[in-house]
Every structure is written in structure tokens, then in C-alpha cells.
Design a protein around this motif. Structure first.
Motif, PDB file in Angstrom:
ATOM      1  N   TYR A  14      57.173  32.152  21.906  1.00 58.41           N
ATOM      2  CA  TYR A  14      55.832  32.231  21.300  1.00 58.41           C
ATOM      3  C   TYR A  14      55.285  33.648  21.350  1.00 58.41           C
ATOM      4  N   SER A  42      59.265  22.071  29.471  1.00 56.75           N
ATOM      5  CA  SER A  42      60.692  22.364  29.269  1.00 56.75           C
ATOM      6  C   SER A  42      61.009  22.749  27.827  1.00 56.75           C
ATOM      7  N   LYS A  44      60.156  20.600  24.954  1.00 60.36           N
ATOM      8  CA  LYS A  44      60.420  19.418  24.106  1.00 60.36           C
ATOM      9  C   LYS A  44      59.632  19.471  22.788  1.00 60.36           C
ATOM     10  N   SER A  45      58.312  19.671  22.900  1.00 61.53           N
ATOM     11  CA  SER A  45      57.490  19.687  21.682  1.00 61.53           C
ATOM     12  C   SER A  45      57.889  20.858  20.789  1.00 61.53           C
TER      13      SER A  45
HETATM   14  N1  LIG Z   1      51.225  27.514  20.949  1.00 62.71           N
HETATM   15  C1  LIG Z   1      51.728  28.045  22.066  1.00 62.71           C
HETATM   16  N2  LIG Z   1      51.554  29.325  22.372  1.00 62.71           N
HETATM   17  C2  LIG Z   1      52.090  29.882  23.478  1.00 62.71           C
HETATM   18  N3  LIG Z   1      52.843  29.201  24.376  1.00 62.71           N
HETATM   19  C3  LIG Z   1      53.064  27.915  24.123  1.00 62.71           C
HETATM   20  C4  LIG Z   1      52.539  27.258  22.969  1.00 62.71           C
HETATM   21  N4  LIG Z   1      52.912  25.964  22.986  1.00 62.71           N
HETATM   22  C5  LIG Z   1      53.664  25.818  24.108  1.00 62.71           C
HETATM   23  N5  LIG Z   1      53.761  26.963  24.793  1.00 62.71           N
HETATM   24  C6  LIG Z   1      54.528  27.177  26.026  1.00 62.71           C
HETATM   25  O1  LIG Z   1      55.892  26.914  25.749  1.00 62.71           O
HETATM   26  C7  LIG Z   1      56.504  26.203  26.826  1.00 62.71           C
HETATM   27  C8  LIG Z   1      57.093  24.899  26.313  1.00 62.71           C
HETATM   28  O2  LIG Z   1      56.032  24.102  25.835  1.00 62.71           O
HETATM   29  P1  LIG Z   1      56.287  22.701  25.141  1.00 62.71           P
HETATM   30  O3  LIG Z   1      54.952  22.156  24.745  1.00 62.71           O
HETATM   31  O4  LIG Z   1      57.328  22.826  24.093  1.00 62.71           O
HETATM   32  O5  LIG Z   1      56.901  21.859  26.361  1.00 62.71           O
HETATM   33  P2  LIG Z   1      56.983  20.303  26.591  1.00 62.71           P
HETATM   34  O6  LIG Z   1      58.271  20.058  27.274  1.00 62.71           O
HETATM   35  O7  LIG Z   1      56.738  19.591  25.303  1.00 62.71           O
HETATM   36  O8  LIG Z   1      55.774  20.046  27.591  1.00 62.71           O
HETATM   37  P3  LIG Z   1      54.809  18.755  27.789  1.00 62.71           P
HETATM   38  O9  LIG Z   1      55.703  17.639  28.261  1.00 62.71           O
HETATM   39  O10 LIG Z   1      53.852  19.209  28.827  1.00 62.71           O
HETATM   40  O11 LIG Z   1      54.179  18.491  26.460  1.00 62.71           O
HETATM   41  C9  LIG Z   1      55.435  26.029  27.892  1.00 62.71           C
HETATM   42  O12 LIG Z   1      55.588  27.056  28.852  1.00 62.71           O
HETATM   43  C10 LIG Z   1      54.147  26.207  27.125  1.00 62.71           C
HETATM   44  O13 LIG Z   1      53.138  26.736  27.943  1.00 62.71           O
END
Ligand SMILES: Nc1ncnc2c1ncn2[C@@H]1O[C@H](COP(=O)(O)OP(=O)(O)OP(=O)(O)O)[C@@H](O)[C@H]1O
Length: 208
Positions: A14, A42, A44-45
Motif C-alpha cells: 500500500y 495477513s 486476506k482482504s
Molecule cells: N487501504 C490500506 N492502506 C494501507 N494499509 C492497508 C490498507 N488496507 C490494509 N492495509 C494493511 O495491509 C495489511 C493487510 O491487511 P488486510 O486487510 O489485507 O488483512 P486481513 O488478513 O484481511 O485482515 P483482517 O482479518 O483484520 O481483515 C495490514 O497490515 C493492514 O494494516
């Protein structure tokens, strides 16, 4: 089975400094049910958004074996994102219109029946329970002849009974020529999926 999406050596950041995803390789096949799981943060999103073409990789490539990704992709979110001013039927019709510029009542009725919400089509989202709302948002995601359903923590705000209902319903959609990719931090729900992908610190740590 035919490959639908091929993800090769994909990395994403990001901020241009820290890789949130690193060297991801994944082959998504047609008519399959994938679960992506792993701890909070981790990636995922982020991976789901890359698959849905809402983000672009910094490195590597994602190849789609079909045209028009946006029209062929339906999203399901934790907090439903239905339009409260429209009935469930109108929400679904709008999704069809956005995707194909036309309505198809037969398709809506068919999937509403599978999702067990035929009787709720003329209600507004605010009149529905959480589990019903999520089934309505799956209806909205699936209509318009989409190929892929991308679900980001779709059961995060539901009780266990409704979590299981939703995970089982995704399986029913596979029979209608859909591919489902669902993200969840709840490992136990992954048993409903055919393919489980474990993400850890932005890397695929296991596939089963
Ligand atoms: N729009 C954004 N801008 C900057 N950093 C981001 C953004 N979205 C997510 N991150 C960072 O990227 C990393 C992965 O985030 P992501 O949301 O993909 O994880 P996740 O596994 O889906 O988490 P969760 O289960 O909490 O939703 C995290 O460190 C998060 O802080």
C-alpha cells in the motif's frame, strides 16, 4: 477443470515500502469453492481485492480467462452493503441492471429460492435479521450472470448457526456455474470449502 484466474508472482504494497502480499501464486479454477484464511492483517482482504481487480499488483500478474471482470464479479461484505431505501428485489434488479443493462426476474426468483429468501423479496433490508440480510446480499452478488463471488468476512457479524448456513449456501452456488472465494479468519469454517488457502504475513503458507 478449467482455469479461471491465474495469479503469478504477485506482490503488493500500500505504501510502496512494506509488502502486504509477497510472491503469491494461485490458480483459481472454474466452478470451485475457495476459502482464504489466516490471522488478522495477513493480507486476506488485499488478496481478494486484487482478485476482484479493485487493486493492481505492484509485481507479477493476474490473468483472467474471461472478459469484463467487473461485470462478472459479485462482492459480499461483512456488513451487507445493501441499499436500505430499496427492497431486496430492487437491490437485486439494480445489480442485474448495473452488470447487464437488463432485468431478469426468473434469475432473481431462482437464486432467492436457493437462498431461502423468496418470501423476503418485497421487504426492505432494515426489516431483515442479520442472517437474512447476508443471504439477500449474496442474492445481490450472484445475479446478473456473474462468474465469481468474492466474499470478505461474510459471516463476521453472524451467529454460528447463520455462519454455517452461509458457508453451505456458497457450496450450492457452485452447481450454477459459479466460483466462490471466501475470506475468513475462522479456520473451522474452512471445512465447508473445497480448497483452503492459508495466508501468513502476506505469503501462502499452505494449500489443501
Ligand atoms: N487501504 C490500506 N492502506 C494501507 N494499509 C492497508 C490498507 N488496507 C490494509 N492495509 C494493511 O495491509 C495489511 C493487510 O491487511 P488486510 O486487510 O489485507 O488483512 P486481513 O488478513 O484481511 O485482515 P483482517 O482479518 O483484520 O481483515 C495490514 O497490515 C493492514 O494494516
Amino acid at each position: 477443470m478449467n482455469s479461471l484466474i491465474e495469479i503469478s508472482n504477485v506482490s503488493f504494497s500500500y505504501d510502496g515500502k512494506i509488502n502486504v502480499l509477497e510472491n503469491i501464486n494461485l490458480n483459481i479454477e472454474e466452478n470451485s469453492y475457495y476459502g482464504i484464511y489466516g490471522h488478522s492483517g495477513s493480507g486476506k482482504s488485499t488478496l481478494l481485492f486484487l482478485i476482484g481487480n479493485l487493486l493492481n499488483p505492484d509485481l507479477g500478474k493476474i490473468e483472467y480467462r474471461f472478459s469484463n471482470i467487473k461485470k462478472n464479479t459479485g462482492f459480499v461484505f461483512q456488513f451487507f452493503n445493501l441499499i436500505n431505501e430499496l427492497t431486496i428485489l430492487e437491490n437485486a434488479k439494480l445489480a442485474q441492471y448495473i452488470r447487464n443493462k437488463k432485468e431478469n426476474l426468473k434469475e432473481i426468483k431462482q437464486f432467492a429460492e436457493i437462498l431461502g429468501i423468496s418470501e423476503l423479496l418485497n421487504k426492505f433490508p432494515t426489516e431483515l435479521s442479520g442472517g437474512e440480510k447476508q443471504r439477500a446480499s449474496i442474492l445481490r452478488a450472484v445475479v446478473g450472470n456473474v462468474k465469481i463471488i468474492l466474499a470478505d468476512e461474510p459471516t463476521g457479524s453472524l451467529d454460528m448457526k447463520n455462519k454455517i448456513i452461509v458457508f453451505k449456501l456458497f457450496r450450492d452456488l457452485i452447481k450454477f456455474n459459479k466460483t466462490v472465494i471466501v475470506v475468513s479468519h475462522e479456520k473451522e469454517l474452512m471445512d465447508f470449502c473445497d480448497n483452503k488457502i492459508l495466508l501468513e504475513d502476506g505469503k501462502i503458507k499452505g494449500e489443501s
